[in-house]
Design a protein around this motif. Structure first.
Motif, PDB file in Angstrom:
ATOM      1  N   GLU A 163      30.856  37.391  46.536  1.00  0.00           N
ATOM      2  CA  GLU A 163      31.364  37.804  45.231  1.00  0.00           C
ATOM      3  C   GLU A 163      30.404  37.493  44.089  1.00  0.00           C
ATOM      4  OE1 GLU A 163      32.864  35.668  47.481  1.00  0.00           O
ATOM      5  OE2 GLU A 163      34.513  34.617  46.513  1.00  0.00           O
ATOM      6  N   PRO A 203      41.696  44.959  48.437  1.00  0.00           N
ATOM      7  CA  PRO A 203      41.192  45.849  47.391  1.00  0.00           C
ATOM      8  C   PRO A 203      40.192  46.878  47.905  1.00  0.00           C
ATOM      9  CG  PRO A 203      40.672  43.542  46.914  1.00  0.00           C
ATOM     10  CD  PRO A 203      41.301  43.566  48.247  1.00  0.00           C
ATOM     11  N   THR A 206      38.190  49.093  45.294  1.00  0.00           N
ATOM     12  CA  THR A 206      38.047  49.590  43.941  1.00  0.00           C
ATOM     13  C   THR A 206      36.627  49.339  43.473  1.00  0.00           C
ATOM     14  OG1 THR A 206      38.808  49.307  41.678  1.00  0.00           O
ATOM     15  CG2 THR A 206      38.857  47.360  43.038  1.00  0.00           C
ATOM     16  N   PHE A 207      36.187  50.151  42.513  1.00  0.00           N
ATOM     17  CA  PHE A 207      34.857  49.920  41.956  1.00  0.00           C
ATOM     18  C   PHE A 207      34.927  49.215  40.606  1.00  0.00           C
ATOM     19  CE2 PHE A 207      34.025  52.945  45.245  1.00  0.00           C
ATOM     20  CZ  PHE A 207      32.832  52.485  45.770  1.00  0.00           C
ATOM     21  N   GLU A 208      36.135  48.796  40.214  1.00  0.00           N
ATOM     22  CA  GLU A 208      36.255  48.005  38.988  1.00  0.00           C
ATOM     23  C   GLU A 208      35.775  46.584  39.257  1.00  0.00           C
ATOM     24  OE1 GLU A 208      40.078  48.215  37.167  1.00  0.00           O
ATOM     25  OE2 GLU A 208      40.140  50.397  37.332  1.00  0.00           O
ATOM     26  N   LYS A 215      35.397  42.300  38.063  1.00  0.00           N
ATOM     27  CA  LYS A 215      36.335  41.176  38.055  1.00  0.00           C
ATOM     28  C   LYS A 215      37.472  41.424  37.070  1.00  0.00           C
ATOM     29  CE  LYS A 215      32.824  37.721  38.887  1.00  0.00           C
ATOM     30  NZ  LYS A 215      31.905  36.862  38.192  1.00  0.00           N
ATOM     31  N   ASP A 216      38.644  40.895  37.421  1.00  0.00           N
ATOM     32  CA  ASP A 216      39.769  40.951  36.504  1.00  0.00           C
ATOM     33  C   ASP A 216      39.972  39.543  35.952  1.00  0.00           C
ATOM     34  OD1 ASP A 216      41.834  41.931  35.085  1.00  0.00           O
ATOM     35  OD2 ASP A 216      43.166  42.301  36.787  1.00  0.00           O
ATOM     36  N   THR A 217      40.460  39.449  34.719  1.00  0.00           N
ATOM     37  CA  THR A 217      40.747  38.138  34.151  1.00  0.00           C
ATOM     38  C   THR A 217      42.251  38.004  33.957  1.00  0.00           C
ATOM     39  OG1 THR A 217      38.642  38.218  33.022  1.00  0.00           O
ATOM     40  CG2 THR A 217      40.195  36.546  32.280  1.00  0.00           C
ATOM     41  N   ILE A 218      42.832  36.986  34.509  1.00  0.00           N
ATOM     42  CA  ILE A 218      44.286  36.811  34.395  1.00  0.00           C
ATOM     43  C   ILE A 218      44.589  35.440  33.798  1.00  0.00           C
ATOM     44  CG2 ILE A 218      44.776  38.283  36.389  1.00  0.00           C
ATOM     45  CD1 ILE A 218      45.364  35.600  37.919  1.00  0.00           C
ATOM     46  N   VAL A 231      41.845  32.644  34.640  1.00  0.00           N
ATOM     47  CA  VAL A 231      41.179  32.705  35.946  1.00  0.00           C
ATOM     48  C   VAL A 231      40.553  34.079  36.115  1.00  0.00           C
ATOM     49  CG1 VAL A 231      41.494  32.498  38.435  1.00  0.00           C
ATOM     50  CG2 VAL A 231      43.007  31.248  36.902  1.00  0.00           C
ATOM     51  N   GLN A 232      39.322  34.099  36.639  1.00  0.00           N
ATOM     52  CA  GLN A 232      38.705  35.383  36.980  1.00  0.00           C
ATOM     53  C   GLN A 232      38.929  35.675  38.459  1.00  0.00           C
ATOM     54  OE1 GLN A 232      34.596  35.128  35.553  1.00  0.00           O
ATOM     55  NE2 GLN A 232      35.259  36.653  34.060  1.00  0.00           N
ATOM     56  N   VAL A 233      39.202  36.936  38.777  1.00  0.00           N
ATOM     57  CA  VAL A 233      39.472  37.327  40.156  1.00  0.00           C
ATOM     58  C   VAL A 233      38.468  38.387  40.590  1.00  0.00           C
ATOM     59  CG1 VAL A 233      41.181  38.254  41.748  1.00  0.00           C
ATOM     60  CG2 VAL A 233      41.929  36.855  39.823  1.00  0.00           C
ATOM     61  N   SER A 234      37.663  38.077  41.609  1.00  0.00           N
ATOM     62  CA  SER A 234      36.695  39.044  42.128  1.00  0.00           C
ATOM     63  C   SER A 234      37.408  40.099  42.952  1.00  0.00           C
ATOM     64  CB  SER A 234      35.677  38.344  43.019  1.00  0.00           C
ATOM     65  OG  SER A 234      34.845  37.544  42.253  1.00  0.00           O
ATOM     66  N   ARG A 235      36.935  41.337  42.827  1.00  0.00           N
ATOM     67  CA  ARG A 235      37.470  42.432  43.642  1.00  0.00           C
ATOM     68  C   ARG A 235      36.294  43.260  44.141  1.00  0.00           C
ATOM     69  NH1 ARG A 235      41.712  44.996  39.494  1.00  0.00           N
ATOM     70  NH2 ARG A 235      39.881  44.923  38.148  1.00  0.00           N
ATOM     71  N   PRO A 249      34.909  47.130  46.480  1.00  0.00           N
ATOM     72  CA  PRO A 249      35.227  48.055  47.572  1.00  0.00           C
ATOM     73  C   PRO A 249      35.245  47.297  48.899  1.00  0.00           C
ATOM     74  CG  PRO A 249      32.955  48.322  46.903  1.00  0.00           C
ATOM     75  CD  PRO A 249      33.534  47.272  46.001  1.00  0.00           C
TER      76      PRO A 249
END
Lengths: 564, 189
Positions: free
Chosen positions: A124, A197, A199-201, A203-206, A214-218, A220
C-alpha cells in the motif's frame, strides 16, 4: 467435532473434487484437443501469434524450449526494472508513492518473474496502481511459464522416441489464457462481492467512532488477489497479504483463497495421468504428496490450536489457540492449514504472520519449502518431484541390481548427475545464504535486521533464504529485509533456484525422450505401485532430513525446547 | 536466442495488454455491481449518520465505554497494515502481553485472570482485525454495564444479536464485528 477442524476437512475435500476434473481439462488443453473455451480463445490466441510472428505449429527440442523460456524472462526482467524504478513518474498513482530504489527494484522484479513474490516492501505504501498492475502481469506469465515447462515434461514422458516436444509459446499462452485466466476471473468475482476493493480511487480518510482520523488504503485489489492465489505467486496487494481484512474479508473468501492455493498444482498431477494415460501413476504421485503434506499439516493444526506454551503459563484462557499474528475470523486451524498449504505449494501468500507461529509449526512451514515437491509451485512442483522420482528409481535399481528405468527409458550416468546437482542446489543456497548472513550479523550487530533475539532470530534468516530458494515468497516478516544485502542476495538465490531446477529436469526428460523406448517386461520396475510410492517418500525423507536437520535443530527445535 | 527476442517482446506486449488491461477492466466492470461499487463496504454512524467507516476495517477501541478491539501492532493504521512479528518466546514480547493482561484486569475488576481470552492480549496479523470472538466481547459486558448504566441482560442480548454464526452453524468460527457492535451500543437508549 470442532467447527474449525470440520471446515479444514471440507476445504481439502472440495479441493480434491475440483482438481480431478480440472486435471482432465488441463490434459486436453496440452494435448491440443478441443475444449469448450475454444470459441473464445482460439481467435484471441491466433491474433497474438500473428502479431508476435510466432508459428505455434513449430515443434521444439528441449534446448529450444529452454532458450525460448530464458529469452522471454530476460525481456520481463528489463520491463520490470523500468516500470518499478519509474512508477513515481508514471500514471495511476493517486497516493503519490515513490519509485523504487535500484536494489529493491532488482529484488522485486526477480521475485515476480521467478514466481516467488518475496516482498521486501509493503504494497500500500511502496507501489503505485500502475506498479501493482505490472506485477499482476508477472503473476500470470510466471505461472504460465512454469506450467509450460510442465507441459514439456508431459510431452517428453510419452511412450515413444522423439526430440519434438511441442511449442513453448503455445503451452505458455494456453496456460495463461485457458487455465489461469478463467479461474482467476471466477475468484475475483467472488472477492468483489465479498467486500474486496476493486477501484482506482486513492486512499480514503475516515473518522473512527472514537473520533480519530484514519486513512484507508484501497485500490484495484480483487483482480490481483485472485491471480496471486491461483498462480502460486503469493504476492499480495496489501502489506500483510491475505491477513488483511480487505484482501480476505470472511470465511467464504478464506475458503476460496485456500482452495485455489494448491488447486492447479494438484490438477497438474492428475493432468499428467490423463495425458500419459497412466492414471495409476498420477494417483501414486498424488498419494505420496498428500501423505507428506498431512505429515506437516496435522501437527501444525494441533500445535496452533493448543496455543503458545509461554502464554499458557500466564494463566489466561487460550481455547482459541495461539492468536498472535492471527485473525479472529479465520481462527487457528484455518490459519495453520493456510500456512502449510502456502509453503508446500510454493505460493507464499499468508493469512497469519508466520513469524509468530509456535516453534514447531514454524519448522513444518520451512520443511514444506525445503522439500518443495508436495504439490509444489505451478509446474515446477512436478519437476521437483520428478527429480525425486529419478533418484528413487536409481536407488531402487541399485537395490535389486537392475539397470534403472522410468517409463520405458534407461536412466544413466548423465541423467543421475543432473538430478543430484539439481537436488543439492537447494540446500546449498539455503544453508550457504543463512551461514553468510549469520556471520555478517555476528560481525555487525549494529545492522539490527532481526526482530527477535536468540534461536528465533536465526529462524528468521533461515526462513528468508528457504523461502527465496523455494521460490515461495512468504517470510518471517519481522526480518528487516529491505537492505541492499538482503535484496541482492535473495535476488540472486531466487534466480538460480528458479531456472536451474527447470533446466535440469527438462534436460533429463529431453535426453530420455530421445532414447530408445523399451517396452515393459517382467523385469521392469513398476513406477505406479504403492511400493514405489513408499520408496519415493523414503528418498525424500532421507535426503531432506540429511540436508536440513542440523539447521532446523539450531532454529525452531532449539526454540521449542527453550519455551516448552 | 537472437531470433527469439522479437517474438518474446511482442508476445509480452500482447499479454501486458490482455492481462493488465482487459482482465482488470472486466473485473472492475463487474465490481460496479457490488455494494459501494468496489470501493469497500461502508457503515454510517455518528449524529445524522454523517460519518462512516469500513465494515471490514477494524478500528481502535480503547475507551472503557466501548467494547475494546484487539491490540494492534500498527495502532489500526489502515494505510500501513502489519503484525507484530514477535516470536512466541521473545522475552520483551511476553512482558508486553503480561502488561496487557494487567491493564485489562485493572479496567475489568470483575474478571478473573483465567477468563481472559488470548485474542484480547495478542496483536492480530493485519493490525486491522475487525472481529472479536463472542467470548472476548462477553467478558467486557460487566465493565460496560457499569459505565453506561445499561443492564447486563440487555447487553448480552445485543451481543447475541450481533454474533455471526459459523456458516450453516458447522463451518468456521463465531465472530462479532466490533465496529457494528459499538455503533449499536451507542444507539441504545
Amino acid at each position: 467435532m470442532n467447527t474449525e477442524v470440520i471446515s479444514v476437512i471440507l476445504i481439502l475435500l472440495v479441493t480434491l473434487a475440483l482438481a480431478i476434473p480440472l486435471g482432465k481439462y488441463i490434459a486436453r488443453v496440452y494435448a491440443g484437443e478441443s475444449t469448450f473455451l475454444d470459441v473464445v480463445f482460439n481467435p484471441i490466441e491466433k491474433l497474438f501469434y500473428k502479431f508476435s510472428r510466432i508459428d505455434s505449429a513449430q515443434q521444439m527440442t528441449w534446448k529450444q524450449h529452454l532458450v525460448a523460456l530464458l529469452t522471454i524472462n530476460i525481456v520481463w526482467f528489463f520491463l520490470g526494472m523500468l516500470v518499478l524504478m519509474n512508477q513515481g513518474r508514471l500514471p495511476l498513482n493517486p497516493d503519490g508513492n515513490a519509485s523504487m530504489s535500484p536494489d529493491l527494484a532488482f529484488n522485486t522484479t526477480i521475485s515476480f518473474i521467478t514466481n516467488t513474490n518475496l516482498q521486501h516492501y509493503s504494497g500500500e505504501s511502496a507501489l503505485s496502481y500502475f506498479g501493482q498492475l505490472t506485477l499482476m502481469f508477472y503473476q500470470f506469465v510466471s505461472a504460465g511459464a512454469g506450467m509450460a515447462v510442465a507441459a514439456v515434461l508431459f510431452s517428453a514422458l510419452r511412450e515413444r522416441t522423439s526430440d519434438k516436444l511441442g511449442n513453448f509459446y503455445e503451452y505458455f499462452l494456453k496456460s495463461c489464457t485457458r487455465i489461469l485466466l478463467p479461474i482467476s476471473f471466477i475468484v475475483a468475482v467472488i472477492l468483489v462481492f465479498s467486500g474486496t476493493p476493486m477501484t482506482f480511487e486513492g486512499k480514503d480518510t475516515i473518522t473512527s467512532l472514537q473520533g480519530e482520523t484514519v486513512q484507508v488504503s484501497r485500490g484495484p485489489a480483487a483482480a490481483m488477489i485472485a491471480i496471486k492465489q491461483v498462480g502460486t505467486n503469493g504476492g499480495g496487494y496489501f502489506g500483510v497479504n491475505s491477513a488483511h481484512p480487505l484482501e480476505n474479508p470472511d470465511f467464504i473468501t478464506n475458503s476460496v483463497e485456500t482452495i485455489t492455493i494448491p488447486l492447479i498444482s494438484i490438477a497438474l498431477v492428475f493432468a499428467l495421468g490423463y495425458y500419459l494415460k497412466r492414471k495409476k501413476l498420477a494417483w501414486m504421485i498424488f498419494a505420496v504428496m498428500t501423505v507428506g503434506f498431512l505429515v506437516c499439516l496435522i501437527p501444525t493444526i494441533y500445535l496452533e490450536m493448543n496455543g503458545n506454551p509461554a502464554i499458557s503459563r500466564m494463566g489466561i484462557d487460550q481455547t482459541t489457540g495461539s492468536m498472535e499474528g492471527k485473525e479472529v475470523r479465520f481462527g487457528s486451524a484455518a490459519s495453520a492449514l493456510w500456512a502449510i498449504l502456502t509453503t508446500c505449494t510454493s505460493n507464499g501468500s499468508v493469512n497469519s504472520m508466520h513469524d509468530s507461529l509456535t516453534p514447531l509449526s514454524g519448522m513444518f512451514t520451512m520443511l514444506g519449502m525445503q522439500i518443495n515437491a508436495f504439490y509444489g509451485g505451478k509446474g515446477v512442483g512436478l519437476l521437483n518431484f520428478y527429480i525425486f522420482i529419478i533418484i528413487a528409481v536409481f536407488i531402487s535399481g541399485l537395490m535389486v541390481g537392475r539397470t534403472p528405468e522410468f517409463l520405458g527409458k534407461k536412466i544413466e550416468v548423465r541423467e543421475m548427475k543432473i538430478a543430484m546437482l539439481v537436488f543439492l542446489l537447494h540446500p546449498f543456497l539455503i544453508l550457504g545464504g543463512t551461514a553468510m548472513s549469520s556471520y555478517l550479523i555476528y560481525l555487525h550487530p549494529d545492522y539490527a535486521w532481526l526482530n527477535n533475539p536468540g534461536y528465533h532470530g536465526f529462524s528468521e534468516m533461515l526462513y528468508e533464504y528457504t523461502s527465496a530458494s523455494a521460490n515461495n515468497g512468504s517470510g518471517f516478516e519481522g526480518l528487516g529485509d529491505n537492505t541492499p544485502w538482503w535484496n541482492i542476495s535473495c535476488g540472486i538465490i531466487m534466480l538460480l533456484a528458479r531456472f536451474i531446477p527447470i533446466i535440469g529436469p527438462i534436460a533429463i526428460a529431453g535426453i530420455l525422450a530421445e532414447k530408445k523406448y523399451i517396452p515393459e517386461s517382467a523385469g521392469t520396475l513398476k513406477a505406479d505401485t504403492a511400493t514405489f510410492g513408499v520408496m519415493v517418500l523414503a528418498v525424500i525423507a532421507i535426503l531432506v532430513a540429511l540436508s536440513f536437520f542440523t539447521a532446523l535443530a539450531l532454529g525452531p527445535i532449539a526454540e521449542y525446547f527453550s519455551i516448552a | 536466442m537472437k531470433n527469439q527476442i522479437f517474438p518474446a517482446i511482442l508476445l509480452s506486449l500482447c499479454c501486458l495488454v490482455f492481462f493488465c488491461g482487459i482482465y482488470t477492466a472486466a473485473v472492475w466492470t463487474v465490481a460496479q455491481a457490488s455494494s459501494n461499487q468496489g470501493k469497500g463496504e461502508i457503515i454510517f454512524y455518528g449524529s445524522n449518520s454523517q460519518q462512516y467507516g469500513f465494515a471490514n476495517i477494524g478500528q481502535a477501541f480503547t475507551a472503557d465505554k466501548y467494547f475494546w478491539s484487539r491490540p494492534s501492532a500498527v495502532n489500526y493504521n489502515a494505510a500501513g497494515s502489519g503484525g507484530s512479528n514477535k516470536g512466541p518466546g521473545n522475552p520483551e514480547y511476553l512482558l508486553q502481553v503480561q502488561a496487557r493482561i494487567d491493564t485489562f484486569l485493572v479496567h475489568n475488576p470483575a474478571v478473573k485472570r483465567d477468563q481472559i481470552p488470548t485474542e484480547l492480549v495478542t496483536a492480530s496479523g493485519s493490525g486491522l482485525d475487525p472481529h472479536l470472538s463472542p467470548g472476548a466481547a462477553r467478558i467486557q459486558v460487566d465493565r460496560i454495564a457499569k459505565i453506561r448504566g445499561i443492564s447486563k441482560e440487555r447487553l448480552k442480548n445485543l451481543l447475541h444479536k450481533y454474533t455471526h454464526k459459523p456458516l450453516f452453524d458447522v463451518f468456521g468460527v463465531e465472530t462479532v464485528n466490533v465496529l457494528e457492535l459499538n455503533i449499536a451500543l451507542d444507539q441504545m437508549k
